[in-house]
Write a protein that holds these residues in place. Structure first.
Motif, PDB file in Angstrom:
ATOM      1  N   GLY A  71      39.681  26.591  48.590  1.00 54.24           N
ATOM      2  CA  GLY A  71      40.569  27.238  49.598  1.00 54.24           C
ATOM      3  C   GLY A  71      40.932  28.628  49.317  1.00 54.24           C
ATOM      4  N   GLY A  72      40.164  29.200  48.432  1.00 51.04           N
ATOM      5  CA  GLY A  72      40.392  30.472  48.060  1.00 51.04           C
ATOM      6  C   GLY A  72      41.465  30.859  46.897  1.00 51.04           C
ATOM      7  N   LEU A  73      41.816  32.007  46.646  1.00 47.91           N
ATOM      8  CA  LEU A  73      42.680  32.242  45.265  1.00 47.91           C
ATOM      9  C   LEU A  73      43.661  33.353  45.808  1.00 47.91           C
ATOM     10  CD1 LEU A  73      42.864  31.638  42.259  1.00 47.91           C
ATOM     11  CD2 LEU A  73      41.579  33.624  41.925  1.00 47.91           C
ATOM     12  N   ARG A  74      44.884  33.133  45.265  1.00 51.05           N
ATOM     13  CA  ARG A  74      45.851  34.031  45.597  1.00 51.05           C
ATOM     14  C   ARG A  74      45.452  35.514  45.156  1.00 51.05           C
ATOM     15  NH1 ARG A  74      51.702  32.467  45.690  1.00 51.05           N
ATOM     16  NH2 ARG A  74      52.166  34.829  44.964  1.00 51.05           N
ATOM     17  N   ILE A  75      45.587  36.667  46.033  1.00 54.77           N
ATOM     18  CA  ILE A  75      45.152  37.838  45.964  1.00 54.77           C
ATOM     19  C   ILE A  75      45.918  38.510  44.639  1.00 54.77           C
ATOM     20  CG2 ILE A  75      46.874  38.987  47.347  1.00 54.77           C
ATOM     21  CD1 ILE A  75      44.503  40.975  48.043  1.00 54.77           C
ATOM     22  N   ASP A  76      47.085  38.149  44.411  1.00 53.13           N
ATOM     23  CA  ASP A  76      47.764  38.792  43.106  1.00 53.13           C
ATOM     24  C   ASP A  76      46.863  38.367  42.090  1.00 53.13           C
ATOM     25  OD1 ASP A  76      48.902  36.288  43.346  1.00 53.13           O
ATOM     26  OD2 ASP A  76      50.974  36.820  43.195  1.00 53.13           O
ATOM     27  N   LYS A  77      46.635  36.913  41.877  1.00 52.21           N
ATOM     28  CA  LYS A  77      46.035  36.318  40.752  1.00 52.21           C
ATOM     29  C   LYS A  77      44.737  36.787  40.439  1.00 52.21           C
ATOM     30  CE  LYS A  77      46.167  31.985  38.614  1.00 52.21           C
ATOM     31  NZ  LYS A  77      46.588  30.524  38.499  1.00 52.21           N
ATOM     32  N   TRP A  78      44.022  36.959  41.625  1.00 53.45           N
ATOM     33  CA  TRP A  78      42.511  37.738  41.695  1.00 53.45           C
ATOM     34  C   TRP A  78      42.363  38.864  41.059  1.00 53.45           C
ATOM     35  CZ3 TRP A  78      39.727  41.552  43.444  1.00 53.45           C
ATOM     36  CH2 TRP A  78      38.089  41.337  43.432  1.00 53.45           C
ATOM     37  N   LEU A  79      43.459  39.851  41.623  1.00 52.92           N
ATOM     38  CA  LEU A  79      43.621  41.234  41.186  1.00 52.92           C
ATOM     39  C   LEU A  79      43.823  41.325  39.627  1.00 52.92           C
ATOM     40  CD1 LEU A  79      45.544  42.662  44.053  1.00 52.92           C
ATOM     41  CD2 LEU A  79      43.212  43.398  43.421  1.00 52.92           C
ATOM     42  N   TRP A  80      44.439  40.314  39.143  1.00 47.94           N
ATOM     43  CA  TRP A  80      45.086  40.219  37.833  1.00 47.94           C
ATOM     44  C   TRP A  80      43.852  40.082  37.031  1.00 47.94           C
ATOM     45  CZ3 TRP A  80      45.446  35.552  35.185  1.00 47.94           C
ATOM     46  CH2 TRP A  80      45.719  35.634  33.807  1.00 47.94           C
ATOM     47  N   ALA A  81      43.073  38.797  37.470  1.00 45.47           N
ATOM     48  CA  ALA A  81      41.707  38.317  36.720  1.00 45.47           C
ATOM     49  C   ALA A  81      40.841  39.377  36.712  1.00 45.47           C
ATOM     50  CB  ALA A  81      41.377  37.028  37.341  1.00 45.47           C
ATOM     51  N   ARG A 117      41.284  42.416  36.539  1.00 50.07           N
ATOM     52  CA  ARG A 117      41.617  43.472  35.615  1.00 50.07           C
ATOM     53  C   ARG A 117      42.057  44.801  36.471  1.00 50.07           C
ATOM     54  NH1 ARG A 117      41.322  43.111  30.095  1.00 50.07           N
ATOM     55  NH2 ARG A 117      40.693  41.215  29.249  1.00 50.07           N
ATOM     56  N   PHE A 118      42.335  44.564  37.587  1.00 52.15           N
ATOM     57  CA  PHE A 118      42.778  45.751  38.289  1.00 52.15           C
ATOM     58  C   PHE A 118      44.344  46.150  37.835  1.00 52.15           C
ATOM     59  CE2 PHE A 118      39.039  45.004  40.887  1.00 52.15           C
ATOM     60  CZ  PHE A 118      38.776  46.337  41.262  1.00 52.15           C
ATOM     61  N   PHE A 119      44.849  45.155  37.556  1.00 47.52           N
ATOM     62  CA  PHE A 119      46.418  45.342  36.920  1.00 47.52           C
ATOM     63  C   PHE A 119      46.733  44.396  35.627  1.00 47.52           C
ATOM     64  CE2 PHE A 119      46.276  45.970  41.701  1.00 47.52           C
ATOM     65  CZ  PHE A 119      47.266  47.289  41.801  1.00 47.52           C
ATOM     66  N   ALA A 160      32.999  36.793  43.694  1.00 45.49           N
ATOM     67  CA  ALA A 160      33.440  35.310  43.194  1.00 45.49           C
ATOM     68  C   ALA A 160      34.842  35.168  42.798  1.00 45.49           C
ATOM     69  CB  ALA A 160      32.499  35.188  41.743  1.00 45.49           C
ATOM     70  N   LEU A 161      35.170  34.141  42.517  1.00 47.01           N
ATOM     71  CA  LEU A 161      36.591  33.894  42.306  1.00 47.01           C
ATOM     72  C   LEU A 161      36.822  33.406  40.653  1.00 47.01           C
ATOM     73  CD1 LEU A 161      37.674  32.015  45.420  1.00 47.01           C
ATOM     74  CD2 LEU A 161      37.918  34.362  45.146  1.00 47.01           C
ATOM     75  N   ASN A 162      38.073  33.870  40.394  1.00 43.73           N
ATOM     76  CA  ASN A 162      38.228  32.961  38.785  1.00 43.73           C
ATOM     77  C   ASN A 162      39.779  33.453  38.734  1.00 43.73           C
ATOM     78  OD1 ASN A 162      38.342  32.241  36.189  1.00 43.73           O
ATOM     79  ND2 ASN A 162      36.674  33.614  35.739  1.00 43.73           N
ATOM     80  N   ASP A 163      40.319  32.260  38.328  1.00 41.74           N
ATOM     81  CA  ASP A 163      41.870  32.532  38.030  1.00 41.74           C
ATOM     82  C   ASP A 163      42.233  32.450  36.697  1.00 41.74           C
ATOM     83  OD1 ASP A 163      41.231  29.709  37.015  1.00 41.74           O
ATOM     84  OD2 ASP A 163      42.709  28.799  38.126  1.00 41.74           O
ATOM     85  N   GLU A 198      33.094  40.426  31.897  1.00 40.47           N
ATOM     86  CA  GLU A 198      32.913  39.178  33.050  1.00 40.47           C
ATOM     87  C   GLU A 198      33.849  39.572  34.391  1.00 40.47           C
ATOM     88  OE1 GLU A 198      33.795  35.342  31.050  1.00 40.47           O
ATOM     89  OE2 GLU A 198      32.668  35.967  29.272  1.00 40.47           O
ATOM     90  N   ALA A 199      34.870  40.242  34.200  1.00 39.53           N
ATOM     91  CA  ALA A 199      35.767  40.433  35.349  1.00 39.53           C
ATOM     92  C   ALA A 199      34.972  41.323  36.113  1.00 39.53           C
ATOM     93  CB  ALA A 199      37.035  41.320  34.934  1.00 39.53           C
ATOM     94  N   ARG A 200      34.131  42.344  35.829  1.00 39.28           N
ATOM     95  CA  ARG A 200      33.231  43.304  36.714  1.00 39.28           C
ATOM     96  C   ARG A 200      32.310  42.349  37.739  1.00 39.28           C
ATOM     97  NH1 ARG A 200      34.057  47.129  32.774  1.00 39.28           N
ATOM     98  NH2 ARG A 200      32.039  46.340  31.566  1.00 39.28           N
TER      99      ARG A 200
END
Length: 141
Positions: A12-22, A24-26, A75-78, A85-87
């Motif tokens: 179902g996708g991943l929360r945007i705040d969690k994806w941005l953290w994973a 490494r943008f924040f 890709a998605l990763n929580d 790997e984040a790149r």
């Protein structure tokens, strides 16, 4: 990463705040949530909320400080993984990369110009040189 990706890729996708953290943008999820709530992150050109789900293929525009990224989610990763790997979770558009590089070069040039400018009051040596110059200039008339 293949094993982690398979486990961490919710259908179902991943929360945007969690994806941005994973990705490494924040540095923290709280900072990512604050940026999304503040309108610094857009999904497919639209402002969103921190609970918005992102999916592979979405285009994100991220404003952080003076930098702006335009990326495509691959890709998605929580889980927060190492930077290499984040790149792999996204690709930056060539236009965005060129724009960020040009902005970085402009800031570098501005810093170089600011460093060469005189800083505040002259020191003792510079004052002596100014007095000598003024005396020479005044005697020459």
């Amino acid at each position: 990463m293949a094993g982690a990706e398979a486990r961490a890729a919710p259908a179902g996708g991943l929360r945007i705040d969690k994806w941005l953290w994973a990705a490494r943008f924040f540095k923290t999820r709280a900072l990512a949530t604050e940026a999304v709530s503040g309108g610094k992150v857009h999904v497919n050109g639209e402002r969103c909320k921190p609970a918005r789900r992102v999916h592979p293929g979405d285009r994100l525009t991220i404003h952080r400080g003076q930098q702006t990224w335009e990326i495509d989610v691959r890709a998605l990763n929580d889980q927060r993984r190492p930077a290499t790997e984040a790149r792999e979770l996204y690709t930056e558009t060539p236009e965005s990369e060129a724009r960020r590089e040009a902005e970085s070069e402009r800031r570098r040039a501005e810093r170089a110009m600011a460093d060469s400018a005189p800083s505040g009051r002259p020191d003792k040596r510079q004052r002596r040189q100014i007095r000598r110059f003024i005396r020479q200039d005044g005697q020459g008339e």
